[in-house]
Write a protein that holds these residues in place. Structure first.
Motif, PDB file in Angstrom:
ATOM      1  N   THR A 164     -62.405  60.599 -22.226  1.00 22.38           N
ATOM      2  CA  THR A 164     -62.750  61.713 -21.350  1.00 22.38           C
ATOM      3  C   THR A 164     -63.091  61.208 -19.948  1.00 22.38           C
ATOM      4  OG1 THR A 164     -63.566  62.908 -23.291  1.00 22.38           O
ATOM      5  CG2 THR A 164     -64.262  63.741 -21.150  1.00 22.38           C
ATOM      6  N   GLY A 165     -63.604  59.941 -19.899  1.00 18.88           N
ATOM      7  CA  GLY A 165     -63.910  59.347 -18.594  1.00 18.88           C
ATOM      8  C   GLY A 165     -63.759  57.834 -18.625  1.00 18.88           C
ATOM      9  N   GLY A 166     -63.091  57.339 -19.683  1.00 22.76           N
ATOM     10  CA  GLY A 166     -62.911  55.891 -19.834  1.00 22.76           C
ATOM     11  C   GLY A 166     -63.188  55.416 -21.250  1.00 22.76           C
ATOM     12  N   SER A 167     -63.388  56.357 -22.156  1.00 25.44           N
ATOM     13  CA  SER A 167     -63.872  56.048 -23.510  1.00 25.44           C
ATOM     14  C   SER A 167     -62.889  55.307 -24.400  1.00 25.44           C
ATOM     15  CB  SER A 167     -64.313  57.331 -24.219  1.00 25.44           C
ATOM     16  OG  SER A 167     -65.568  57.741 -23.742  1.00 25.44           O
ATOM     17  N   ASP A 414     -69.143  53.731 -14.883  1.00 30.49           N
ATOM     18  CA  ASP A 414     -67.853  54.362 -15.228  1.00 30.49           C
ATOM     19  C   ASP A 414     -66.933  54.515 -14.017  1.00 30.49           C
ATOM     20  OD1 ASP A 414     -68.905  54.699 -17.770  1.00 30.49           O
ATOM     21  OD2 ASP A 414     -69.425  56.799 -17.479  1.00 30.49           O
ATOM     22  N   ILE A 415     -67.341  53.992 -12.877  1.00 38.72           N
ATOM     23  CA  ILE A 415     -66.686  54.263 -11.603  1.00 38.72           C
ATOM     24  C   ILE A 415     -65.172  54.066 -11.607  1.00 38.72           C
ATOM     25  CG2 ILE A 415     -67.474  51.962 -10.788  1.00 38.72           C
ATOM     26  CD1 ILE A 415     -66.844  54.893  -8.447  1.00 38.72           C
ATOM     27  N   PHE A 416     -64.653  53.043 -12.287  1.00 38.15           N
ATOM     28  CA  PHE A 416     -63.218  52.739 -12.177  1.00 38.15           C
ATOM     29  C   PHE A 416     -62.340  53.527 -13.151  1.00 38.15           C
ATOM     30  CE2 PHE A 416     -65.039  48.438 -10.901  1.00 38.15           C
ATOM     31  CZ  PHE A 416     -65.061  48.775  -9.555  1.00 38.15           C
ATOM     32  N   THR A 417     -62.961  54.137 -14.157  1.00 38.12           N
ATOM     33  CA  THR A 417     -62.149  54.811 -15.181  1.00 38.12           C
ATOM     34  C   THR A 417     -62.104  56.336 -15.032  1.00 38.12           C
ATOM     35  OG1 THR A 417     -64.078  54.672 -16.633  1.00 38.12           O
ATOM     36  CG2 THR A 417     -62.327  53.047 -16.971  1.00 38.12           C
ATOM     37  N   LEU A 418     -63.129  56.923 -14.383  1.00 40.64           N
ATOM     38  CA  LEU A 418     -63.238  58.385 -14.343  1.00 40.64           C
ATOM     39  C   LEU A 418     -62.088  59.067 -13.617  1.00 40.64           C
ATOM     40  CD1 LEU A 418     -66.984  58.650 -13.262  1.00 40.64           C
ATOM     41  CD2 LEU A 418     -66.061  58.958 -15.554  1.00 40.64           C
ATOM     42  N   ALA A 419     -61.606  58.439 -12.549  1.00 38.55           N
ATOM     43  CA  ALA A 419     -60.648  59.114 -11.674  1.00 38.55           C
ATOM     44  C   ALA A 419     -59.354  59.467 -12.410  1.00 38.55           C
ATOM     45  CB  ALA A 419     -60.357  58.250 -10.454  1.00 38.55           C
ATOM     46  N   ALA A 420     -58.942  58.617 -13.352  1.00 45.18           N
ATOM     47  CA  ALA A 420     -57.698  58.896 -14.082  1.00 45.18           C
ATOM     48  C   ALA A 420     -57.821  60.202 -14.873  1.00 45.18           C
ATOM     49  CB  ALA A 420     -57.357  57.742 -15.024  1.00 45.18           C
ATOM     50  N   ASN A 421     -59.011  60.475 -15.400  1.00 42.55           N
ATOM     51  CA  ASN A 421     -59.209  61.721 -16.144  1.00 42.55           C
ATOM     52  C   ASN A 421     -59.274  62.907 -15.189  1.00 42.55           C
ATOM     53  OD1 ASN A 421     -60.662  59.368 -17.596  1.00 42.55           O
ATOM     54  ND2 ASN A 421     -60.161  60.819 -19.230  1.00 42.55           N
ATOM     55  N   LEU A 422     -59.947  62.724 -14.048  1.00 47.28           N
ATOM     56  CA  LEU A 422     -60.033  63.819 -13.080  1.00 47.28           C
ATOM     57  C   LEU A 422     -58.647  64.171 -12.549  1.00 47.28           C
ATOM     58  CD1 LEU A 422     -63.225  62.641 -11.155  1.00 47.28           C
ATOM     59  CD2 LEU A 422     -63.034  64.686 -12.601  1.00 47.28           C
ATOM     60  N   ALA A 423     -57.796  63.148 -12.327  1.00 45.53           N
ATOM     61  CA  ALA A 423     -56.467  63.376 -11.767  1.00 45.53           C
ATOM     62  C   ALA A 423     -55.421  63.647 -12.841  1.00 45.53           C
ATOM     63  CB  ALA A 423     -56.048  62.165 -10.927  1.00 45.53           C
ATOM     64  N   GLY A 424     -55.698  63.300 -14.101  1.00 48.78           N
ATOM     65  CA  GLY A 424     -54.758  63.543 -15.188  1.00 48.78           C
ATOM     66  C   GLY A 424     -53.717  62.454 -15.371  1.00 48.78           C
ATOM     67  N   ASN A 425     -53.873  61.340 -14.671  1.00 49.26           N
ATOM     68  CA  ASN A 425     -52.906  60.232 -14.771  1.00 49.26           C
ATOM     69  C   ASN A 425     -53.002  59.523 -16.114  1.00 49.26           C
ATOM     70  OD1 ASN A 425     -52.252  60.600 -12.068  1.00 49.26           O
ATOM     71  ND2 ASN A 425     -53.915  59.263 -11.427  1.00 49.26           N
ATOM     72  N   CYS A 426     -51.961  58.707 -16.414  1.00 50.33           N
ATOM     73  CA  CYS A 426     -52.080  57.804 -17.544  1.00 50.33           C
ATOM     74  C   CYS A 426     -52.669  56.483 -17.049  1.00 50.33           C
ATOM     75  CB  CYS A 426     -50.731  57.576 -18.213  1.00 50.33           C
ATOM     76  SG  CYS A 426     -49.400  57.009 -17.146  1.00 50.33           S
ATOM     77  N   ALA A 427     -53.357  55.786 -17.948  1.00 48.04           N
ATOM     78  CA  ALA A 427     -53.998  54.524 -17.567  1.00 48.04           C
ATOM     79  C   ALA A 427     -54.187  53.679 -18.815  1.00 48.04           C
ATOM     80  CB  ALA A 427     -55.344  54.797 -16.903  1.00 48.04           C
ATOM     81  N   ILE A 428     -54.119  52.360 -18.618  1.00 48.12           N
ATOM     82  CA  ILE A 428     -54.209  51.458 -19.763  1.00 48.12           C
ATOM     83  C   ILE A 428     -55.110  50.284 -19.417  1.00 48.12           C
ATOM     84  CG2 ILE A 428     -52.168  50.095 -19.093  1.00 48.12           C
ATOM     85  CD1 ILE A 428     -51.385  50.020 -22.095  1.00 48.12           C
ATOM     86  N   SER A 429     -55.832  49.793 -20.414  1.00 50.25           N
ATOM     87  CA  SER A 429     -56.592  48.548 -20.260  1.00 50.25           C
ATOM     88  C   SER A 429     -55.894  47.460 -21.070  1.00 50.25           C
ATOM     89  CB  SER A 429     -58.025  48.743 -20.765  1.00 50.25           C
ATOM     90  OG  SER A 429     -58.708  47.502 -20.788  1.00 50.25           O
ATOM     91  N   VAL A 430     -55.616  46.345 -20.407  1.00 50.48           N
ATOM     92  CA  VAL A 430     -54.950  45.217 -21.057  1.00 50.48           C
ATOM     93  C   VAL A 430     -55.832  43.977 -20.895  1.00 50.48           C
ATOM     94  CG1 VAL A 430     -52.792  43.913 -21.210  1.00 50.48           C
ATOM     95  CG2 VAL A 430     -52.795  46.190 -20.210  1.00 50.48           C
ATOM     96  N   PRO A 431     -56.031  43.204 -21.970  1.00 48.27           N
ATOM     97  CA  PRO A 431     -56.858  42.003 -21.840  1.00 48.27           C
ATOM     98  C   PRO A 431     -56.269  41.043 -20.804  1.00 48.27           C
ATOM     99  CG  PRO A 431     -56.413  42.488 -24.152  1.00 48.27           C
ATOM    100  CD  PRO A 431     -55.543  43.408 -23.337  1.00 48.27           C
ATOM    101  N   CYS A 432     -57.133  40.460 -19.948  1.00 47.66           N
ATOM    102  CA  CYS A 432     -56.622  39.538 -18.925  1.00 47.66           C
ATOM    103  C   CYS A 432     -57.449  38.252 -18.870  1.00 47.66           C
ATOM    104  CB  CYS A 432     -56.557  40.211 -17.563  1.00 47.66           C
ATOM    105  SG  CYS A 432     -58.140  40.716 -16.896  1.00 47.66           S
ATOM    106  N   GLY A 433     -58.233  37.984 -19.927  1.00 48.39           N
ATOM    107  CA  GLY A 433     -58.983  36.730 -19.946  1.00 48.39           C
ATOM    108  C   GLY A 433     -60.422  36.958 -20.370  1.00 48.39           C
ATOM    109  N   LYS A 434     -61.203  35.909 -20.288  1.00 53.58           N
ATOM    110  CA  LYS A 434     -62.605  35.991 -20.707  1.00 53.58           C
ATOM    111  C   LYS A 434     -63.514  35.338 -19.672  1.00 53.58           C
ATOM    112  CE  LYS A 434     -62.131  36.058 -25.742  1.00 53.58           C
ATOM    113  NZ  LYS A 434     -62.415  35.335 -26.985  1.00 53.58           N
ATOM    114  N   VAL A 435     -64.704  35.906 -19.524  1.00 53.15           N
ATOM    115  CA  VAL A 435     -65.774  35.243 -18.786  1.00 53.15           C
ATOM    116  C   VAL A 435     -66.724  34.715 -19.862  1.00 53.15           C
ATOM    117  CG1 VAL A 435     -67.685  35.526 -17.183  1.00 53.15           C
ATOM    118  CG2 VAL A 435     -65.549  36.764 -16.776  1.00 53.15           C
ATOM    119  N   GLY A 436     -66.785  33.400 -20.004  1.00 53.25           N
ATOM    120  CA  GLY A 436     -67.505  32.844 -21.149  1.00 53.25           C
ATOM    121  C   GLY A 436     -66.790  33.277 -22.416  1.00 53.25           C
TER     122      GLY A 436
END
Lengths: 463, 97
Positions: A164-167, A414-436
């Motif tokens: 709904t906002g990045g869940s 939640d700042i970076f994920t909310l906009a996709a829901n407000l705008a209705g776009n598609c969005a994906i999270s892909v692993p890009c490494g680890k910190v520790g």
């Protein structure tokens, strides 16, 4: 193991659907007690279904775990809430469950979540804590934290979440898996317990981008029972997955790379961008000028819709009912007091306030107008770029209990994920490494119904 | 501009939500802080901008008005907290004559 290799093994007969279910059930018993991803699982029902499954179907014989806010006939659907955990059994299948079954998949296991999907840590579940498999002292993210933790810890091959906002994306990032929020209208929400109806989407949470493409293909499509689903053809997402990124333009919004991002996260996200550049994509700096208003806009619109949607939980037709009510009003008031947890109450009060007489225009209508500006930011961006790349979350998974009593601090993450829901776009999270030892995800955003290209870019990030 | 303030108990009553004293006290500060933050959108000039209710280009669509099977009665009633004679039972809503 990926869904496609699982499918090969099932078709060759080296494993059986029933054997897979036994293995998973064994893992849930041995591994899940320290993670807490599962709220329930019904091995007998799943095995009965496995007995007659058609292995030639796209997901034939593959068990898929389900966030506990989607109705599965005959199974519980708690939404992580006391309101529904006592005595609710789903009387029907959600459309996504019907579609999974039609593709041969076996829904198996119900996953923990923030109560009614309100939260970013799964700590708002009224039923149990879920821990991050990469560090048991840390949150898995949320609200689909159970789904992410199950896939990351190997107690599920893949899962469905809702966003709904990045869940979907934020827990995927925190747990090191792939999480896709489809465009608004791509997947039917019929049978998903509604949180904010203009924002909610169901999507896949998987170990690989290829699995996400496979699963999206199974659940996408028009549904007459969800009037917001769109009647557009569902492409073969696997067919274009390996087409590469040569010549594609990837926008880096300067507002998403400002202060407040952990240096380790920024470094990994930039490395992912550079990987795309090395594969032939062109990186372009862009601007999404209304980004700073996204959190405020979201936390007017989402609670407003939630306060309306959750009015159905009144203790009459299903769910918790307070004992010995003095009258009908007392029944409503006390059933809701006893059934809902604090975050749900906060959002109901906030939503009721912004919709109430005298405040409606100042808050709700105003937020809807700012939503138009945020939507236009993306429309303008997608005139010049094929996709937008950003962090998913400003930092890696925080420790359990760290944001207790400070909901505003939690909302701001939640700042970076909310906009996709407000705008209705598609969005994906892909692993890009680890910190520790903690995973980091990169977010790729695409235009409305641009999932095929989005997955193609995500595949290039994954390598 | 004055600091935004929610009358928590009044609004909770509108939402048919009973709250205890501890909840009112806890929510008051939290909700005022959230509203204070939300005020950032009041600074933005949105004159002439149409509101967005749904992000989809298509809305208000109706499905064909064809009869279809409903959930069986037993399925509808199976989750009711209290029932009698195939109906959901609620406290009396009319006063005695």
């Amino acid at each position: 193991m990926s869904l496609l290799s699982l499918r090969d093994q099932l078709r060759s007969g080296s494993v059986t659907p029933s054997g897979l279910l036994d293995d998973l059930a064994g893992k849930i018993v041995s591994r899940d007690p320290e993670i807490g991803a599962y709220l329930s699982h019904d091995l007998a029902a799943a095995k009965a279904e496995a007995a007659s499954v058609d292995l030639s179907l796209p997901l034939g014989g593959i068990p898929i775990a389900i966030k506990d806010n989607m109705n599965v006939l005959g199974q519980p659907c708690t939404c992580g809430s006391k309101f529904l955990s006592e005595n609710y059994t789903s009387p029907y299948d959600a459309t996504v469950i019907r579609k999974l079954r039609a593709a041969g998949a076996i829904p198996f296991g119900r996953l923990n979540m923030d109560e009614f999907a309100m939260g970013s840590a799964t700590e708002n579940s009224a039923l149990q804590i879920t821990r991050n498999p990469h560090d048991l002292d840390r949150i898995p993210g949320g609200s689909s934290g159970g789904s992410a933790a199950a896939v990351a810890s190997g107690t599920a091959f893949a899962a469905l979440g809702s966003d709904t906002g990045g869940s979907i994306r934020q827990p995927a990032s925190h747990c090191g898996i792939v999480g896709l929020k489809p465009s608004y209208g791509r997947v039917s929400r019929f049978g998903l317990v509604a949180f904010a109806s203009s924002l909610d989407q169901i999507g896949p949470m998987t170990q690989t981008v290829e699995d996400a493409a496979l699963l999206l293909g199974a659940i996408a499509g028009y549904d007459p029972q969800d009037s917001t689903s769109l009647d557009r053809p569902v492409p073969d997402y696997l067919a274009t997955l390996n087409d590469g990124v040569k010549g594609l333009k990837i926008g880096l919004p300067k507002e998403y790379f400002g202060d407040g991002i952990d240096p380790g996260v920024r470094e990994l996200v930039m490395a992912a961008a550079n990987k795309l550049a090395a594969a032939g994509a062109e990186l372009v700096e862009i601007s999404l000028p209304h980004t700073e208003y996204a959190v405020a806009t979201y936390y007017v619109i989402a609670p407003a819709e939630a306060s309306s949607n959750l009015s159905r939980f009144d203790g009459i037709r299903y769910g918790h009912r307070a004992a010995n009510p003095a009258d009908l009003l007392d029944l409503y008031r006390r059933s809701r007091e006893e059934g809902f947890g604090p975050e749900v109450k906060r959002r109901i009060i906030l939503g009721t306030y912004v919709l109430s007489s005298g405040y409606h225009d100042a808050y709700y209508t105003k937020a809807q107008k700012v939503r138009t500006l945020i939507r236009r930011d993306f429309e303008t961006a997608f005139e010049t770029v094929d996709a937008v790349l950003s962090p998913v979350a400003p930092s890696t998974a925080r420790k359990l209990g760290e944001s207790a009593h400070d909901p505003l601090r939690e909302y701001l993450s939640d700042i970076f994920t909310l906009a996709a829901n407000l705008a209705g776009n598609c969005a994906i999270s892909v692993p890009c490494g680890k910190v520790g030892q903690l995973p980091v995800g990169v977010q790729i955003l695409g235009p409305h119904f641009g999932e095929a290209k989005l997955l193609q870019i995500a595949k290039a990030v994954e390598g | 501009m004055s600091k935004p303030h929610i009358d928590v108990r009044y609004v909770a009553n509108l939402a048919r939500l009973e709250l205890n004293e501890a909840e009112v006290a806890e929510f008051q500060g939290q909700l005022d802080a959230i509203l204070g933050y939300v005020e950032t959108i009041s600074l933005l000039d949105v004159s002439g901008i149409e509101p967005t209710a749904y992000p989809s280009p298509v809305f208000d669509r109706m499905r064909d008005d064809e009869p279809h099977e409903s959930l069986p009665l037993a399925a509808v009633l199976q989750n009711a907290p209290d029932q009698a004679q195939n109906q959901i039972r609620v406290p009396k809503v009319v006063a005695d004559a």
